[in-house]
Structure formats: C-alpha cells, structure tokens
Design a protein around this motif. Structure first.
Motif, PDB file in Angstrom:
ATOM      1  N   TRP A 103       0.832  -1.215   0.000  1.00  0.00           N
ATOM      2  CA  TRP A 103       0.000   0.000   0.000  1.00  0.00           C
ATOM      3  C   TRP A 103       0.863   1.260   0.000  1.00  0.00           C
TER       4      TRP A 103
ATOM      5  N   TYR B 257      -1.107   4.572  -2.140  1.00  0.00           N
ATOM      6  CA  TYR B 257      -2.564   4.548  -1.980  1.00  0.00           C
ATOM      7  C   TYR B 257      -3.075   5.506  -0.899  1.00  0.00           C
TER       8      TYR B 257
ATOM      9  N   SER C  30      -6.621  11.857  -3.359  1.00  0.00           N
ATOM     10  CA  SER C  30      -6.899  11.531  -4.758  1.00  0.00           C
ATOM     11  C   SER C  30      -6.829  12.747  -5.669  1.00  0.00           C
TER      12      SER C  30
ATOM     13  N   ARG D  99     -10.275   5.990   5.881  1.00  0.00           N
ATOM     14  CA  ARG D  99     -10.525   4.976   4.856  1.00  0.00           C
ATOM     15  C   ARG D  99     -11.964   5.050   4.352  1.00  0.00           C
TER      16      ARG D  99
ATOM     17  N   ARG E  62     -12.223   8.165   2.134  1.00  0.00           N
ATOM     18  CA  ARG E  62     -11.434   7.967   0.911  1.00  0.00           C
ATOM     19  C   ARG E  62     -12.230   7.119  -0.081  1.00  0.00           C
TER      20      ARG E  62
ATOM     21  N   SER F 292      -3.297   4.666   7.532  1.00  0.00           N
ATOM     22  CA  SER F 292      -3.189   5.060   6.127  1.00  0.00           C
ATOM     23  C   SER F 292      -2.909   6.556   5.997  1.00  0.00           C
TER      24      SER F 292
ATOM     25  N   GLU G 212      -8.644  -6.705   2.491  1.00  0.00           N
ATOM     26  CA  GLU G 212      -7.836  -6.584   1.271  1.00  0.00           C
ATOM     27  C   GLU G 212      -7.499  -7.955   0.719  1.00  0.00           C
TER      28      GLU G 212
ATOM     29  N   GLU H 121      -6.905  -2.525  -8.193  1.00  0.00           N
ATOM     30  CA  GLU H 121      -5.734  -3.127  -7.550  1.00  0.00           C
ATOM     31  C   GLU H 121      -5.914  -3.310  -6.053  1.00  0.00           C
ATOM     32  N   THR H 122      -6.769  -2.476  -5.460  1.00  0.00           N
ATOM     33  CA  THR H 122      -6.902  -2.509  -4.006  1.00  0.00           C
ATOM     34  C   THR H 122      -8.324  -2.163  -3.605  1.00  0.00           C
TER      35      THR H 122
ATOM     36  N   LEU I 139      -9.353   1.725  -2.630  1.00  0.00           N
ATOM     37  CA  LEU I 139      -9.684   2.752  -3.615  1.00  0.00           C
ATOM     38  C   LEU I 139     -10.968   2.426  -4.368  1.00  0.00           C
TER      39      LEU I 139
END
Length: 950
Positions: A18, A23, A27, A62, A65, A132, A759, A774-775, A778
C-alpha cells in the motif's frame, strides 16, 4: 486461499505494498476531507491510547477515501522538548559528558543525530496498526517549515502586544530547572505533616482569648522565611480587632501585617493563614489583592538564597522592602528546601514556638519528567495575553461552528475558556524553538524573525552586541499551530486552501484546554476566509475516553498493568511479558508482585491476534466519551470473528472459482435466500454508514458483526447449499452471483475497520464479481440502494423464525441435530403455507426435516413438543423419537440437581447474618442466581411432563 487465517503472513506485506503504491495520498478529486494526527512525541512508543485513537482516525479516513472524498490524514510528530533533551542527556551521561561541556550548538547536533537514528520508533509501530497516513507529507514540529511558522506567529503576536515578558509565579522543576505546564504536573498522595507555628503579635497586641500570638498551620514551614502577612477571614470575630496590626515574624525579625481576606476558611485549623506570594499560587493572588510585595527565598535549584529576591506585586524588582534588604539568616543560606524545613521546625521548637505537629495525608505536585516535587517559583517568562483570542474561540463553539462529540465536553471547554489566564510559553531548555528575541548590553529587548531583521528594523549599528534569548518555546506553542503550519502556512499554499479547515480532531479529554482550545485560538487569530471571517481549525472534536485495564484501573508502568498493542498483535510469551512489565522497577517487592499478577492473568503469555482483531475490539468498545475497561475475551472473540470471515470466504471461493458466476451472461434465477441477503446487506449498509457518520464506532462494529456472523455466515451460506447441490443451472448461477457480489461488497463495507483481511479476501473475490482494481481501499464505498426484494426479506425473516422454533425444540428435547424430524403444522394462514411450500427445499434442509404435514384446525395433533410463530403452531411428535424411560431418568437426575441448587441459594438468602453483612452487589448476584435456578427447574419439570405423556 490458505486454509487457516494467519494475519502475520499478510499484514506487514500488504502495508508495504500500500505504502509503496501511494494509496494513502489524497486523490485530488472530490470534496476535501482532512484529519490531523495528534502529533506523538518523537521519543514515544505506541500505547493503547494511540492504538485506540489511531483506529478511529484510520477508520474515518478509509471510509471517506472510499466514499469519493479527497482524503488526507496528515501525519507528523512533536519534538517533545523535555523528554527528548532528557533522553540525549542520559546517553551523554553514560559517556561521562554533560550538555554544558558540549555547549548548546553541539548538544543540539547530538539531538538531531539521535532523532535520525532512534526517533522513528512510533512511526514504524503506526504502520503495524495499518495507519493510512500520507507518509510523504510527514511533518516534525522542528522542521524548517514549522519553525518558520512558529517564528512568524511569535513576532506577529508580539507586535500586536499579545506577547510580553514578565516575572510571575510558575510551576518550576528544580531538577530540570525549567518551567513546566500544569499537564506535566502529577499530584501524588503521600503521608506528611501539618506544623502549627506560633507567630508573636507585635506592639503588645493580644487575641480575643488573651494570647499574645497567632497560630498558623502549614505543610511547608520552610516558606515562612518569605512570609509577607498573616490572613484571617473578615467575618472571624476572633481576629477582627487584629486586622491592620502586625506580627513579629520569628527567625527573620520582620514585621508583617495581619490582613482580612475572604479566601481564608475560618472553620479550617486556627483560621489564620501565613501568606507567601512568591511560593504559593493562592498566596500569589492574595498578595496581589492586598498590594503586598513578594519575597522569593529559593533559587533555581530550590536552595535557600543568600539574599532573597524582592519584587512588587506585579514583578518589578525592589532593592528593599521597608528596611529589609533581602538578606536571609545565615543559618539557612544554601540549604535544600527540605533540609531547610527541618531546620526551621527545629528552630521554632527551640524558641518554644512550635505549637503542635499533626500527621496529614496531602497531595504533593511532582514534575512528571524530573520526578521531584515542583516548586511555585517567581521567574522571568514569556506570556501570551490570550483573553482577546479566547473570546473569539469561545463564540465558535457557542455558535456551533465547532461541535464536540460527546456534547457534554463543551462545558469543560467553556469552563476553561471563560476563566482563562495568560499562557506561559517559555521553557528553560536547549531543545526546542529558541525564542526570537535579542538583548543588548543595556537589557533592551528586540523581537524579530532573525538577528538581521532586528538590526535592520531597529537601525542598530554593527558594533551593538546582541545576544539571543536562551529560552525555548513550550511545545504546546508549536502544536497549537498544527492544523495550518503542517499545510504550509504562512505561505498561501494549495494544500492550505484545499484541506483547511480540517474536518475532525480525535483527542482525549485531558488536553481539551492544553491543545484543542489553543489550536482554536491560534487558528482563528491567524487564518481568515475570503470574507475576512476567522477560520476554525476543525469542525468536529471527537473526544475519546481512557483505556483502563480489565479491573478499571488506569494503566501505568508502576502498577505493572500496561498492555502493549503490539504484544496483542504479535503475541508474547510469559517470561518476556514479565520482563517487560518489571523492567527498571526500583523496588524488588514490587517486581515480585507484578510478576505474580502477570502470571495469574496470562499464564500462557498473550497469543497473537493480529491487527484487525485489535482494531475491531477497540472500535467495539468505543462508547462515546466513556472510559473503556479492556477485555481480553472480547479480543479473542473478534479474532474468532476474523476466522469466521476467512472461512466463509473460503467456502464462497471453493464454490465459485472456476464456476459460472453469471458475469458472462446466462440466466440468473435468484432464490428467496439470495434476494433476502441482498436486502439484508442493503439494510446493513444504511445502518453502518449512519453509525460511522455519528461517530458510533461501537454500533458500527456491532452491526458489522451481526450481519457477517449471523446473517451471512450462519444463515445465508447454509441456505446456499441446497441450491448449489440440487438447483438448476440458472439457480446455481444466481446463487454463485449473489455469493460473490455480497462477499465483495462486504469487504468494501468492512475495510475501514478491518483493512488487512478485507484486502486479502477482496483481491480474490473481486475478479469473480466482475470488479476491476488493484486494491479495495480505492474502491467506491457501498451505497444504500433502492429496495428491490421487500417481500423476500419479510418471507425469509418469517421462515427463519420457524426454523429457529424447530431448532429450539431439538435443544429442549435433547434431540440430535442430525436426526430428521417429522413436523405437523396447524393454524397456518395461506401466506404462511405458501412461504413454506415454495421454499420447502432449503426449509427442510436447514431444519433437518423428514416431512412437513399441514393439519386442519379440527385435527388433534399427537403428543408433541410445540412452538408458536405468530398464531401458527408447530408440532413435533415425540413418539418413537426418543427412549422415553432413558429420557425420564436423565430428566429426573437433572431435576434433582436443580432442586438442590434452588435449595442452596434459598438457604443463603434466608440467612439473616449473610444478608445483613454481604455487599449489595453480592446479594443481587445471589437473587439473580436464585431466579435462574428456579426457571431452570420449572423448564425441566415442564419437559418431564411432556415426555411422561408420550
């Protein structure tokens, strides 16, 4: 997926991925959302309070986001003036070197070297929690940008006459030789004495009772060397006639007046109080009220001076007070304050002036870093005149621009702000922001951003020698600028425009004044919006409680009850845990006590639980504003929750990977269970969002647990088995589609609370659900959708009641869960009959039924165990299902035991001796035990009647 959930195998690996992928960065799109981390001390390490607050902040970040916000969790650390200086000084002492020998500049270099090598412990630990934060934006209160902001604020406040230098009373640590804040003072209860001293009256005066002296009671007899008066209450008839007369102060031969002040409690002691304004905060205020000069008898290391400092009530130096030039008796000069205490008491006794001595338990203020009693001390310090700023900051909360959660903490804020005192911002340290003030040889002071600016703005010649103030600023000064200095102020940066004001501050109640209030004051003073209106630093202050041990005790090293979050994540064996808890203990008996307590509490050490289980536990315990009693059983339970989610995901993947899940077309036929779980998930999204939006993390955890464990894992996965085993292609495709859809969305829902496991699962299930990315962090956060299958939800909930009723009968009758049962149903309306008949496959499978027969109202059911769902009756005939005699024998044995249990508790409660002496909570427990025992006995007897009738 691996067969067993092993957090140690995935958590650190995922975090590194991450962070490397960036990440955690904002954004750049959507509305801004920003949380400022309360900067931990650079010397610190992770404790339960950090783990708790960081879980809350990371959950919010999180969540926002994923919900499309341009989210920033700003990270940074505090330079921790006293703590850091002490760490490096101890290292130097081990090498036989002092900071004074090194000199200021070299010593500061040593601190920067220490920070580079050892100052990042807590940031590495934060990564273990899954924080994060945007590490590329990491700030430090001593970095160049923040240092410039600090100087800018100081200079501007000085120019506005809001910063000044004055001699006032402060908390002084004689060991560290610096002023400290109230938050750095720890009051310790200890056994001491009250000394009753006789002060002779001057000029032949006598009390109403004919005595030629007054008796004052004091816990600090040594300070009498600096007494300036004796105070009595103005309404105390014993002393009214003496007000305005004088005392002949023993030992120092000074005349001091007797004054009347309503502060004095005439009911306490003798009603006479000695007043020493230079050595007591209450006395300081009395001295100012009566315009009495101050006599400072101690130096910076709390030893008696040769010559006392003499000052006016406002702190200006005096040469004499009357004919007193400040010279103190040679007997006491150079004595430590506690040695002086003994000497003063002995001298009073020798003069026949020691009236009596009483033992007394009192609270003594200690410096939390220096570890010695603090001394109220008159020194020259820098102050902020905060009154004007406090008015604006108070109004911001009154008007609702800033809201406290829970709301009651606003009252604490108001209480402080409406009685605010000027803020002492200087510290006598070397590590910190050095005060930007310079002095010439005549003592004139010049304030500027640097020496060059000072010389230019004041037109000082090159040959004028200047030296900078040696003090540094209180660390609370720099942290008060945290929300805007970290975003680039005083420059008008894009970050400042984008992320300020920030959204939520997560903090503890103990620093509402020391940090929260000061941030509000400073921010609203220096930042204005486009209309010139003061800008708040944050819109919401979420105040957390304190995490205590399982017995409700505050966690502390001295009690040996501290829990390290990393030990609960990684596990620790008993010897290592004992060694950690007893490290650096000075008392061997305390070591032994703590070792025994630890062995009793954790006989096998602490097993590894993983970060997600710890985070989920902290969230589940987070009732707003309340202190939390830590519960290891809850932690174990939520580790089991993670296991449950992992195993459920394995079931889904085993039944969907390499199968048609409907992503490539083909008919989808959704069962009642499929439709129901989609609606239940939609309800859960709505409830979960509402809980997070209202900062009810405990409710969010409960909602997540209920849906995941009970609805998805226990009910829905079982309901899918008949379809996956016997359904048509369209039915199986529909169920597989629902399985992967709900599991994928569930990982997105749970991700803010459980970042690692979600995840790992999401990366496996997302391709099956046709989701690209990918994650999971997001991905868009699940939205509440329009209701689609309302009837299915109602039908399934009704059917669940019927299944539960049948399962309860099995339990009550001690029937094997695997034995197929015949069921007779009567009093069923058309809707109930339709619900059962249309879903007979999974109804029979989940209830483990041999047959289902509807009987008319006129038909009489055979001897049966019966349950009701609404008006509908469910009958399970008992004949042939059980060995009647064996079951009766078992029940008779159980009834006999239950009767004894009832009799035992009845005897205890009928014993008057027990009832009169036992605590109320013990009596309540016994009565609850009696009720449980009687209910158990009644159920067993009722069950026996049913069996006997067969």
């Amino acid at each position: 997926m691996d067969k067993t959930y092993a957090p140690e195998a995935l958590e650190q690996k995922l975090y590194q991925q991450w962070e490397a992928a960036g990440y955690f960065k904002p954004s750049g799109t959507g509305d801004s959302y920003c949380i400022m981390i309360p900067p931990p001390n650079v010397t610190g390490s992770l404790h339960m309070g950090h783990a708790f607050q960081h879980t809350i902040m990371d959950t919010l970040t999180r969540y926002k986001r994923m919900d499309g916000y341009n989210a920033l969790w700003q990270v940074g650390s505090d330079h921790a003036g006293i703590a850091t200086q002490m760490v490096v000084e101890r290292q130097l002492a081990a090498q036989g070197v002092t900071r004074q020998e090194l000199g200021r500049d070299t010593f500061i270099e040593k601190i920067w070297e220490w920070k580079a090598q050892s100052g990042g412990t807590i940031t590495q630990q934060m990564r273990r929690l899954g924080d994060s934060v945007d590490w590329d934006r990491e700030r430090f209160t001593m970095d160049d940008g923040l240092s410039n902001a600090v100087k800018e604020v100081f200079v501007r406040l000085y120019q506005e006459n809001l910063i000044y230098r004055g001699k006032r009373l402060v908390n002084w640590d004689p060991k560290l030789q610096t002023a400290i804040s109230d938050l750095e003072v720890e009051n310790k209860e200890q056994q001491g004495h009250i000394w009753h001293l006789r002060y002779p009256l001057a000029d032949g005066a006598k009390t109403a009772s004919g005595q030629d002296y007054l008796v004052v009671a004091t816990t600090r007899p040594e300070t009498m060397l600096g007494d300036v008066c004796v105070a009595v209450h103005p309404d105390d008839e014993r002393y009214t006639a003496l007000v305005g007369k004088f005392i002949e102060l023993p030992l120092v031969n000074r005349r001091i007046p007797i004054v009347a002040d309503s502060y004095v409690d005439q009911e306490f002691g003798t009603g006479c109080v000695k007043i020493t304004p230079a050595h007591d905060f209450n006395d300081y205020e009395i001295g100012k009220r009566h315009q009495l000069a101050m006599i400072a008898i101690f130096d910076d290391i709390a030893q008696v001076r040769v010559k006392a400092g003499l000052y006016t009530p406002t702190g200006e130096a005096l040469d004499t007070i009357g004919d007193f030039d400040g010279t103190l008796p040679i007997t006491y000069q150079g004595l430590d304050r506690f040695v002086a205490r003994k000497q003063v008491v002995a001298d009073f006794d020798a003069l026949g002036l020691l009236d009596k001595v009483e033992t007394h338990t009192n609270k003594v203020p200690y410096g939390d870093r220096g570890g010695v009693p603090i001394e109220p001390h008159l020194t020259d310090q820098w102050y902020v005149r905060v009154g004007p700023m406090a008015e604006v900051a108070t109004k911001a909360v009154e008007d609702g621009q800033i809201q406290f959660v829970p709301k009651q903490y606003e009252n604490m804020y108001f209480a402080w702000m409406r009685d605010i005192q000027d803020w002492c911002i200087s510290r006598q340290l070397w590590w910190g922001h050095r005060i930007p003030a310079w002095y010439d040889n005549q003592g004139n002071v010049y304030v500027g951003r640097d020496e060059a600016e000072v010389r230019q703005s004041h037109a000082l010649a090159d040959d004028v020698i200047l030296h900078q103030d040696n003090d540094v600023l209180d660390t609370w000064f720099s942290s008060a600028l945290w929300t805007f200095s970290t975003l680039g102020w005083p420059e008008s940066t894009d970050d400042l425009k984008t992320f300020h004001p920030t959204d939520v501050l997560v903090t503890g109640f103990d620093i509402i004044f020391f940090w929260v209030a000061r941030m509000i004051m400073m921010t609203m003073h220096f930042l204005k919006d486009e209309n010139g209106q003061p800008q708040v630093p944050f819109k919401t202050v979420y105040v957390t409680g304190l995490i205590r041990d399982e017995e409700g005790q505050k966690m502390s090293k001295s009690k040996g009850n501290v829990l390290d979050p990393l030990d609960m994540i990684d596990g620790i064996d008993l010897p290592s845990l004992v060694a950690k808890r007893t490290a650096n203990m000075m008392q061997p008996q305390l070591e032994e006590k703590i070792a025994k307590r630890t062995e009793k509490q954790f006989p096998d050490g602490i097993t590894a639980h993983g970060t997600d289980a710890l985070r989920f536990t902290l969230a589940a315990l987070a009732s707003t504003g309340r202190d939390i009693n830590w519960d290891m059983k809850r932690l174990e339970g939520y580790r089991n929750f993670c296991n449950k989610l992992w195993n459920a995901s394995r079931y889904v993947l085993l039944n969907t990977e390499e199968h048609d899940c409907g992503q490539s077309g083909g008919a989808l036929e959704l069962s009642l269970a499929d439709q129901w779980i989609l609606e239940r998930f939609n309800d859960t999204v709505q409830q979960f969002r509402q809980a997070l939006d209202n900062y009810r993390f405990d409710q969010a955890a409960a909602i997540a647990y209920e849906f995941t464990w009970n609805q998805f894992c226990d009910w829905y996965l079982e309901l899918t088995k008949p379809v996956l085993q016997h359904g048509s292609e369209a039915q199986m495709r529909g169920t597989r589609h629902t399985l992967v859809t709900v599991l994928e969305r569930l990982q997105r829902l749970l991700h803010p609370l459980l970042p690692f496991i979600t995840e790992a699962i999401w990366q496996r299930v997302a391709p099956l659900a046709g989701v690209q990315g990918e994650t999971v962090m997001l991905q868009p956060y699940p939205q509440v959708e329009a209701e689609t299958y309302a009837n299915a939800r109602d039908d399934m909930e009704w059917l669940k009641q019927v299944i539960v009723a049948i399962r309860n009968i099995r339990g009550e009758m001690n029937l094997s869960p695997s034995k197929p049962l015949p069921v007779l149903i009567s009093q069923a309306d058309s809707k109930g009959r339709e619900r059962i008949e249309q879903n007979m496959t999974f109804f029979s499978a989940l209830a483990k039924l041999e047959s289902v027969t509807f009987i008319g109202t006129a038909e009489e059911a055979p001897a049966s165990a019966t349950a009701l769902v609404g008006r509908m009756e469910i009958h399970i005939p008992m004949a042939g299902l059980i060995d009647t005699q064996a079951e009766l024998a078992r029940l008779d044995k159980a009834i006999d035991k239950a009767e004894k249990d009832v009799a035992l508790v009845q005897r205890k409660l009928s014993n008057e001796n027990f009832v009169s002496k036992a605590p109320a909570d013990v009596i309540d427990k016994e009565r609850a035990k009696q009720q449980d025992a009687e209910e158990t006995l009644a159920q067993l007897r009722q069950q026996r009647e049913k069996i006997a009738s067969l």
